[in-house]
Motif scaffolding. Sequence first.
Motif, short mmCIF file in Angstrom:
data_model
loop_
_atom_site.label_atom_id
_atom_site.label_comp_id
_atom_site.label_asym_id
_atom_site.label_seq_id
_atom_site.Cartn_x
_atom_site.Cartn_y
_atom_site.Cartn_z
N ASN A 55 0.84 -1.19 0.00
CA ASN A 55 0.00 0.00 0.00
C ASN A 55 0.88 1.25 0.00
OD1 ASN A 55 -1.89 2.02 0.50
ND2 ASN A 55 -3.13 0.71 1.83
N GLU A 56 0.68 2.12 -0.99
CA GLU A 56 1.50 3.32 -1.11
C GLU A 56 1.25 4.32 0.02
OE1 GLU A 56 3.92 4.12 -3.00
OE2 GLU A 56 3.89 2.60 -4.58
N SER A 57 0.17 4.16 0.78
CA SER A 57 -0.09 5.07 1.89
C SER A 57 0.67 4.71 3.15
CB SER A 57 -1.59 5.13 2.19
OG SER A 57 -2.06 3.87 2.65
N TYR A 58 1.44 3.62 3.10
CA TYR A 58 2.31 3.21 4.21
C TYR A 58 3.77 3.36 3.81
CZ TYR A 58 -1.50 1.04 6.88
OH TYR A 58 -2.65 0.82 7.61
N GLN A 59 4.61 3.71 4.78
CA GLN A 59 6.05 3.71 4.58
C GLN A 59 6.66 2.57 5.37
OE1 GLN A 59 8.04 7.49 4.99
NE2 GLN A 59 6.50 8.58 3.80
N ASN A 60 7.74 2.00 4.83
CA ASN A 60 8.39 0.82 5.42
C ASN A 60 9.67 1.23 6.14
OD1 ASN A 60 6.53 0.03 3.46
ND2 ASN A 60 7.71 -1.73 2.80
N PHE A 61 9.94 0.58 7.27
CA PHE A 61 11.18 0.81 7.99
C PHE A 61 11.75 -0.53 8.45
CE2 PHE A 61 8.81 4.70 8.36
CZ PHE A 61 9.77 5.68 8.13
N ILE A 62 13.05 -0.74 8.23
CA ILE A 62 13.73 -1.96 8.65
C ILE A 62 14.28 -1.72 10.04
CG2 ILE A 62 15.54 -3.61 8.11
CD1 ILE A 62 15.44 -2.54 5.20
N TYR A 92 5.46 -1.17 9.26
CA TYR A 92 4.74 -0.39 8.26
C TYR A 92 3.98 0.72 8.98
CZ TYR A 92 5.77 -4.67 5.71
OH TYR A 92 6.41 -5.76 5.16
N ILE A 93 4.31 1.95 8.65
CA ILE A 93 3.76 3.11 9.33
C ILE A 93 2.97 3.96 8.33
CG2 ILE A 93 4.30 5.22 10.62
CD1 ILE A 93 6.76 3.85 11.70
N PRO A 94 1.73 4.35 8.65
CA PRO A 94 0.99 5.23 7.74
C PRO A 94 1.80 6.49 7.44
CG PRO A 94 -0.46 4.40 9.46
CD PRO A 94 0.93 3.97 9.84
N ALA A 95 1.83 6.87 6.18
CA ALA A 95 2.65 8.01 5.76
C ALA A 95 2.26 9.28 6.51
CB ALA A 95 2.52 8.21 4.26
N VAL A 111 15.73 3.24 6.81
CA VAL A 111 14.99 3.60 5.59
C VAL A 111 15.45 2.68 4.47
CG1 VAL A 111 14.47 5.45 3.97
CG2 VAL A 111 14.91 5.99 6.37
N PRO A 112 14.55 1.91 3.85
CA PRO A 112 14.98 0.96 2.81
C PRO A 112 15.71 1.67 1.67
CG PRO A 112 12.72 0.51 3.46
CD PRO A 112 13.11 1.81 4.11
N LYS A 113 16.83 1.09 1.25
CA LYS A 113 17.54 1.59 0.09
C LYS A 113 16.98 0.94 -1.17
CE LYS A 113 19.96 3.55 3.23
NZ LYS A 113 19.23 2.95 4.35
N CYS A 114 17.28 1.53 -2.32
CA CYS A 114 16.78 1.01 -3.59
C CYS A 114 17.90 0.34 -4.37
CB CYS A 114 16.15 2.13 -4.41
SG CYS A 114 14.56 2.69 -3.74
#
Length: 610
Positions: A55-62, A92-95, A111-114
């Motif tokens: 879901n694009e409305s969530y941001q991911n954190f490791i 997963y945290i709501p943006a 913060v996930p790297k690409c």
Amino acid sequence: MLKKEDYEPGLWTEEKNLTVEETRLPFTEELAGVIPQPEENREIPDGIQVVPAQNESYQNFIIRYSRNVDGAVNYESDRSFQIINELFGVIYIPASQVPESVINSYSYSSVPKCYTYMDQGGLNASGINRLHEHPYLRLRGAGTLIAIIDSGIDYTHSAFRNGNQSRIVSIWDQSLPSGESEEVPYGQVFTRQEINRALQSENPQEIVPSADINGHGTRLASIAAGNRNLEEGVSGAAPEAELVIVKLKPAKEYLRELYLIPPEAEVFQEDDIMLGISYAIKCALRYQKPLSVCVGLGSSQGSHRGDGPLSQYISSIADFTQNCVSVAAGNEGLARRHYMGLLDEKTTSDILELRVGAKEAVHGFSMEFWGEASDFYHVTIQSPTGERLQVSSALKYGTQELSFVFVETKVMVNYVPIERRSGNTLIFFRFLHPAEGIWKLETSGRLNSSARFHVWLPVQGMISEETYFLESSPEYTVTAPGDAVNGMTVTAYQYRDDSLYSKASRGYNTDNVVKPDFAAPGVDMKAAASGPAGTYTQSSGTSLAAAQTSGIAALLFEWAIIRGNEPFFSGNSVKNYLRRGAVREEDMQYPNPEWGYGRIDLYHTFELLT
């Protein structure tokens, strides 16, 4: 419980002051005080839900969830928190609940790297064919698993099936809409039975709707474990191994915006790769088979010292029996996207010159400055018109906006004096609509001190060839996760004349750990092509060398574990055996930043064993 005053500025909001028991989510050093509030999953047709991971409305954190600040807690995966292993998890945290200045607010490593692709008949050179046909050994990878964590696979290709029977035991397609599954947190899994049923049908995609659009994963799988094809004159390194395939979903849009990645670039995010490896390990446990993982992706983000979450995860895998990971060294050696500077008593300031091309003038780009923590760095940016603006080293909790008057450019800067994971200084730059031409960064440190610093631009595929440093360094260009201390980092060479692949990244990592570990064929390699059935193509790159090495590792596992010669063989065992048997030139010192310990020769490894 920690109180408000125990947190760093910017990490506390009253409405998020929940207990661990109420949320079942970890308070950690990376994300202290930030706990996601429940939000509804978004539904798409047929009742399938887009979970937070997709879901694009969530941001991911490791996060390193075992290091929580609230004492021991028994954690379980759910839709807001996904366990990778006993140390790492993804939250997963709501943006809407994430602070705007995410680089400064959290540990940068969270913060996930690409990551993107690391590529553009070497079996004899690696001593593989002689072992395939050896009257006693006949090693072909039987009884082992090879996992390809990449763009997917063309499962209909003849390289991966015997008639209508597939050699693929499982495909996890992370990109597909999620149904209810206890096996994976998102996407869909297809079993060998479903793949076989698809191969016997007139329209395979109706049964297994997973495809490799790019073809990169298909190429890696065929080099690692493709069937022998006498007509084409090709064979995978381990043609009797079985395959586990993870098709990575594209990186979320907020990460593309954060790192200013161009829209046409195919990139994947770090936590998805980690979860893909974790899934492959679970498959190996289920089938009770040794596992060789191939990661043919790379990134220049991070400190290049092996301390990123994916690199540390790969290092930890090598310590365990029956698992190993082969990683591409990268193709950044001649790309001119790394700069190295040294400040000392004689050189108190350093001027870096950066050429910015037309494409970046439209899309912008990001850049990372990493300096040894023994110094404070004062940086001034000069535009092509000569206008100079200084980066503040005091505003460590916010994003600085440097607006130039004579060019329509803004540079967003995050200055982190001591980055939490590495301990080094990080300056994260985002150039918005940068003017074409020569930009300069003047860096100075304290008097009577000595410190080295590095600056990296994004890897090929995330930035154009028109943007580069005028005085670049090919050293320290091994990409992550190739900087993983215990991973098997593989560079590429041309097996026809034993010359190093000209674009290959050079070592070591910035802690001077030997990387790459060794070299394998990776130039003009024939591999299965995704698309028309049964076709092959030629390509080059260090990811292909990593793929062949993953097949070689499967052969070693077959000898050691399946045949009972070394029942506790680990990833470190594989690496050390291959290091010992590597071919070295008499007039060259080893290890070295180009070749590591030399060229892989598995037959020579077995000669030394006898």
